[in-house]
Design an enzyme around this catalytic site. Structure first.
Site, PDB file in Angstrom:
ATOM      1  CE1 TYR A   1      -3.499   2.739   0.677  1.00 52.39           C
ATOM      2  CE2 TYR A   1      -2.007   3.479   2.414  1.00 52.39           C
ATOM      3  CZ  TYR A   1      -3.106   3.710   1.602  1.00 52.39           C
ATOM      4  OH  TYR A   1      -3.794   4.885   1.694  1.00 52.39           O
TER       5      TYR A   1
ATOM      6  CG  HIS B   1      -4.153  13.976  -0.330  1.00 53.36           C
ATOM      7  ND1 HIS B   1      -4.376  13.372  -1.546  1.00 53.36           N
ATOM      8  CD2 HIS B   1      -4.486  13.042   0.611  1.00 53.36           C
ATOM      9  CE1 HIS B   1      -4.809  12.138  -1.351  1.00 53.36           C
ATOM     10  NE2 HIS B   1      -4.879  11.910  -0.055  1.00 53.36           N
TER      11      HIS B   1
ATOM     12  CG  ASN C   1      -0.810   8.463   6.222  1.00 54.11           C
ATOM     13  OD1 ASN C   1      -1.720   8.258   7.011  1.00 54.11           O
ATOM     14  ND2 ASN C   1      -0.874   8.130   4.953  1.00 54.11           N
TER      15      ASN C   1
ATOM     16  CE1 TYR D   1     -21.629  26.956  47.667  1.00 51.85           C
ATOM     17  CE2 TYR D   1     -22.298  25.850  45.655  1.00 51.85           C
ATOM     18  CZ  TYR D   1     -22.377  25.989  47.023  1.00 51.85           C
ATOM     19  OH  TYR D   1     -23.189  25.160  47.745  1.00 51.85           O
TER      20      TYR D   1
ATOM     21  NE  ARG E   1     -17.848  28.646  50.659  1.00 48.13           N
ATOM     22  CZ  ARG E   1     -18.983  27.958  50.787  1.00 48.13           C
ATOM     23  NH1 ARG E   1     -18.966  26.715  51.225  1.00 48.13           N
ATOM     24  NH2 ARG E   1     -20.140  28.512  50.487  1.00 48.13           N
TER      25      ARG E   1
ATOM     26  CG  PHE F   1      -3.480   7.042  10.140  1.00 47.71           C
ATOM     27  CD1 PHE F   1      -4.846   7.150  10.232  1.00 47.71           C
ATOM     28  CD2 PHE F   1      -2.950   5.922   9.517  1.00 47.71           C
ATOM     29  CE1 PHE F   1      -5.684   6.183   9.717  1.00 47.71           C
ATOM     30  CE2 PHE F   1      -3.772   4.947   8.987  1.00 47.71           C
ATOM     31  CZ  PHE F   1      -5.158   5.076   9.088  1.00 47.71           C
TER      32      PHE F   1
ATOM     33  CD  GLU G   1      -9.168   8.023   4.521  1.00 47.55           C
ATOM     34  OE1 GLU G   1      -9.603   9.182   4.684  1.00 47.55           O
ATOM     35  OE2 GLU G   1      -8.131   7.761   3.884  1.00 47.55           O
TER      36      GLU G   1
END
Length: 512
Positions: free
Chosen positions: A54, A84, A197, A283, A286, A331, A417
């Site tokens: 791959y 990309h 990646n 509050y 404190r 990844f 994906e």
């Protein structure tokens, strides 16, 4: 600043800050070059043997079953980067991109990615010549890591795309490389994939956020102490024996800070034995250590996660020393996305409780005899009334930003994906929450100082005196209304920078 040397064991958070914010130079340790060369030799052997692997001899994502002819495998890597690099929006800040590049160098240098040493060195050269790729803010799902942002970084190595210009605009990468005396890189098999990646963008943002949060949480104790002192609050809820019986370390540290910050104050001494002021504070006063301390403990968890990621090989596939090339899911950004979301929730609440103290300081019915809205002439003047409006609006925004990004997965790449981390989005909005927290603490700083000034002639604590001196430089003393926006910016600077904290620590010792 000393150069940062990328070692076989990786780098430290301090190294990332030095390069991202301090412009430290970067060096590759010779042993990392050897590790990269060894893993590259394995990839070259796969190329010669013709084995299907791959990203080396196949397409990507949903195209993983598409075989790529040997003569087109270099073309495959270049096409991957171009396709990309598909982000949109405003450019990410320079410090984020520099952190991202250093972290990708770190990952490649671990010798599990199968790239030639010259590829990592090319990224080093970009950093050392101050060539910062233009990385748009939108594009990453934190799926196969930060694919689009890292592709924009890698595109600059090819002499394509854009880099940040000196005025914040964008210039052609080819021109920037030429001006720096650098040459574009020709990628070989596997190298384009190895450049993109990774979780480097989200990790870089998380490491920067960790540094910012650590400082802001300390400053939150400072501003809380100022507000408590100005409102004639009690120091007794911060006594150490009360926090030993609930042993959360962050809570104990925050309480110890506030107790020390309140010491040496005529304001506190003026009501020390007055039961009307010492029985039970609200509050927001404190419980300040319980909230800020929980945020500190959250930060400690996030630091642990980021530290583990700094030791991780984040790539796919990875090249193992025994010659195997294995696909992984390392990844996936879930660990970082969860951590960023968690820290955003904590930081949002530190800001929310600070705003509640501001509101009490401004309310004449609850501020213990301070004038309305901290104006000595309320009516004609509004004092800090609208500063609290601003704080309330920011608290509301932080509540929206505290909604987790990491549960918002959307499937991509033809369902290959089919679960993504949204870690980039989680880390990016965390940075916004922390910037908003800076503004909220700035408003509390202003209100606390105004309250202490209005307690004159009583002298505040040493920490209060230091804060009053810092704020007086740009805000003066209580009086008629003034243009508040620049005063707010001045207060933001005091909160964000170390000067006031340093002055306080010179008197009290280091704050936890």
């Amino acid at each position: 600043m000393n150069p940062v040397t990328v070692q076989p064991t990786g780098i430290s958070p301090a190294d990332v800050l030095a390069v991202a914010r301090g412009d430290a130079k970067v060096l590759l340790d010779p042993s990392t070059v050897d590790a990269m060369a060894a893993s590259r030799a394995i990839v070259d052997g796969i190329e010669r043997d013709g084995r299907p692997v791959y990203g080396v001899s196949t397409g990507f994502g949903a195209l993983a079953n598409t075989s790529i002819a040997p003569e087109r495998r270099a073309e495959l890597q270049h096409a991957l980067i171009r396709s990309h690099a598909a982000g949109v929006g405003a450019p990410m800040p320079r410090e984020v991109v520099r952190a991202m590049m250093l972290l990708r160098i770190r990952s490649l240098a671990l010798g599990r990615s199968g790239v030639r040493p010259l590829v990592a060195q090319a990224l080093v050269d970009l950093l050392n010549h101050d060539v910062t790729p233009w990385v748009p803010e939108h594009g990453s799902l934190g799926a196969s890591g930060d694919l689009a942002p890292l592709a924009h970084c890698a595109l600059a190595l090819l002499g394509e795309g854009w880099v940040l210009g000196p005025d914040g605009g964008r210039v052609d990468a080819a021109d920037a490389l030429a001006a720096a005396g650098l040459r574009p890189v020709e990628l070989a098999a596997k190298e384009g994939l190895a450049l993109i990646n990774g979780t480097d963008g989200m990790l870089g943002m998380l490491l920067l956020a960790i540094a910012d949060a650590g400082h802001l949480f300390a400053m939150a104790d400072v501003t809380a102490a100022l507000a408590i002192e100005a409102m004639l609050g009690s120091f007794r809820p911060f006594l150490p024996e009360l926090h030993e019986i609930r042993p959360h370390p962050g809570q104990a540290a925050s309480a110890a800070n506030i107790l020390r910050l309140l010491q040496g104050s005529e304001v506190m001494d003026s009501h020390r034995d007055d039961l009307a002021h010492a029985v039970q504070d609200a509050y927001s006063m404190r419980c300040a250590p319980q909230v800020a301390g929980a945020a500190r403990d959250t930060l400690a968890f996030v630091e642990t996660v980021a530290g583990r990621e700094l030791l991780s090989v984040v790539d796919n596939p990875v090249v193992l020393p025994d010659g195997r090339v294995e696909s992984t899911g390392n990844f996936h950004g879930a660990p970082l996305g969860f951590a960023a979301d968690y820290l955003a929730i904590a930081a949002a609440e530190v800001g929310a409780i600070a705003e509640r103290r501001v509101d009490r300081l401004l309310d004449v019915t609850r501020s213990r005899e301070l004038p309305a809205f901290l104006s000595p002439d309320a009516g004609v003047n509004s004092g800090l009334m609208i500063a609290q409006y601003t704080a309330a609006g920011i608290v509301a925004e932080n509540r929206r930003l505290a909604a987790p990004a990491s549960v918002d997965s959307l499937p991509t790449s033809g369902m290959q994906e089919d679960h993504v981390s949204m870690g980039w989005a989680a880390a990016k909005k965390l940075r916004t929450v922390l910037d908003n927290l800076t503004s909220l603490l700035a408003v509390e700083l202003l209100a606390g100082v105004r309250g202490l000034q209005l307690r004159a002639p009583l002298t505040p604590s040493p920490a209060g005196r230091a804060a009053c001196a810092a704020v007086r430089e740009f805000a003066g003393d209580p009086g008629p209304d003034i243009f508040l926006a620049p005063v707010m910016e001045g207060a933001r600077t005091v909160i964000a920078t170390p000067t006031l904290r340093t002055h306080i620590e010179q008197d009290l010792g280091p704050l936890a």
